[in-house]
Design a protein around this motif. Sequence first.
Motif, PDB file in Angstrom:
ATOM      1  N   LYS A 108      28.317  64.418  35.135  1.00 12.77           N
ATOM      2  CA  LYS A 108      29.609  63.874  34.713  1.00 12.77           C
ATOM      3  C   LYS A 108      30.724  64.477  35.573  1.00 12.77           C
ATOM      4  N   GLU A 109      30.661  65.793  35.767  1.00 10.56           N
ATOM      5  CA  GLU A 109      31.664  66.452  36.615  1.00 10.56           C
ATOM      6  C   GLU A 109      31.556  65.940  38.047  1.00 10.56           C
ATOM      7  N   GLY A 110      30.317  65.769  38.523  1.00  5.27           N
ATOM      8  CA  GLY A 110      30.089  65.262  39.877  1.00  5.27           C
ATOM      9  C   GLY A 110      30.643  63.859  40.069  1.00  5.27           C
ATOM     10  N   ASN A 111      30.554  63.027  39.042  1.00  7.80           N
ATOM     11  CA  ASN A 111      31.143  61.685  39.115  1.00  7.80           C
ATOM     12  C   ASN A 111      32.644  61.781  39.354  1.00  7.80           C
ATOM     13  N   SER A 112      33.300  62.684  38.644  1.00  8.10           N
ATOM     14  CA  SER A 112      34.743  62.867  38.821  1.00  8.10           C
ATOM     15  C   SER A 112      35.069  63.386  40.211  1.00  8.10           C
ATOM     16  N   VAL A 113      34.318  64.386  40.649  1.00  9.39           N
ATOM     17  CA  VAL A 113      34.557  64.960  41.989  1.00  9.39           C
ATOM     18  C   VAL A 113      34.333  63.902  43.061  1.00  9.39           C
ATOM     19  N   ALA A 114      33.229  63.168  42.976  1.00  9.84           N
ATOM     20  CA  ALA A 114      32.913  62.148  43.977  1.00  9.84           C
ATOM     21  C   ALA A 114      33.937  61.010  43.969  1.00  9.84           C
ATOM     22  N   ALA A 115      34.380  60.613  42.793  1.00 12.62           N
ATOM     23  CA  ALA A 115      35.351  59.535  42.687  1.00 12.62           C
ATOM     24  C   ALA A 115      36.702  59.927  43.310  1.00 12.62           C
ATOM     25  N   ARG A 116      37.032  61.223  43.237  1.00 13.77           N
ATOM     26  CA  ARG A 116      38.299  61.708  43.829  1.00 13.77           C
ATOM     27  C   ARG A 116      38.199  61.912  45.338  1.00 13.77           C
ATOM     28  N   THR A 117      36.995  61.936  45.853  1.00 16.26           N
ATOM     29  CA  THR A 117      36.787  62.200  47.269  1.00 16.26           C
ATOM     30  C   THR A 117      37.132  60.949  48.072  1.00 16.26           C
ATOM     31  N   LYS A 118      38.027  61.114  48.979  1.00 17.99           N
ATOM     32  CA  LYS A 118      38.457  59.984  49.825  1.00 17.99           C
ATOM     33  C   LYS A 118      37.780  60.117  51.188  1.00 17.99           C
ATOM     34  N   PRO A 119      37.087  59.038  51.629  1.00 19.35           N
ATOM     35  CA  PRO A 119      36.482  59.095  52.959  1.00 19.35           C
ATOM     36  C   PRO A 119      37.561  59.157  54.037  1.00 19.35           C
ATOM     37  N   THR A 120      37.265  59.863  55.106  1.00 18.24           N
ATOM     38  CA  THR A 120      38.205  59.955  56.217  1.00 18.24           C
ATOM     39  C   THR A 120      37.670  59.139  57.372  1.00 18.24           C
ATOM     40  N   ALA A 121      38.565  58.532  58.099  1.00 21.14           N
ATOM     41  CA  ALA A 121      38.159  57.666  59.211  1.00 21.14           C
ATOM     42  C   ALA A 121      38.029  58.458  60.484  1.00 21.14           C
TER      43      ALA A 121
END
Length: 160
Positions: free
Chosen positions: A147-160
Motif C-alpha cells: 500500500k505504501e509502495g503504491n503511494s510512493v510509485a504513484a508520486r514518482t514522476k518519470p524524467t525524460a
Amino acid sequence: MSENTLVVNDKTEDAQGIVQTSMYCAMAAGIVPIPMFDFIAVTGIQLDMLRRLSNLYDIEFMQNKGKNILGALTGGGFSSSLSPILASSIKIIPFVGTTLGAVSMPIIAGASTYAVGKVFIQHFESGGTFLTFDPKAVKEFYAEQLKEGNSVAARTKPTA
C-alpha cells in the motif's frame, strides 16, 4: 520497539537505496509495451534486488529459493497475484490496452518491488536468511508495504 520497527544504520540506508533504485528500474520495465516482457523483467529486477540486499547483509543468496519466495510473497492473494499479469496482458489490445498497461503496470511493478524490498530489509536486519524466510509470517507487513509502495510509485514522476 515493535517487530516492524527498524533501527536506521548505514546498512539500512544502503538497503533503502537498493530498494529505491530497484523500484525505479521495475517501473521503467513496466512501461515496455511488450506483454509479459515487463512481468518477466520485473521478476528479474526483484531477484537482483534480493541478491544485492543479501550481499549487503552478508547473507548467502539462493536464487532458486529467491524465486520461490517471490512467488509466494507476491502471489499470496488473488488480486495481488493477478494484477501484474493482467496489467501486462492488457497491452495486447491495440492502442487502448497499450495505454492502460503503460499507466498501470509501472505503478504495480514499483509498488511490488518496494514492498518486497522493505520486507527483506526487515527480515535481514532481524537476523533472517533465505532459509528462515516465512511468507505467511510477513503477509500483513507485505500488504502494508505494498500500500505504501503504491503511494510512493504513484508520486514518482518519470524524467525524460
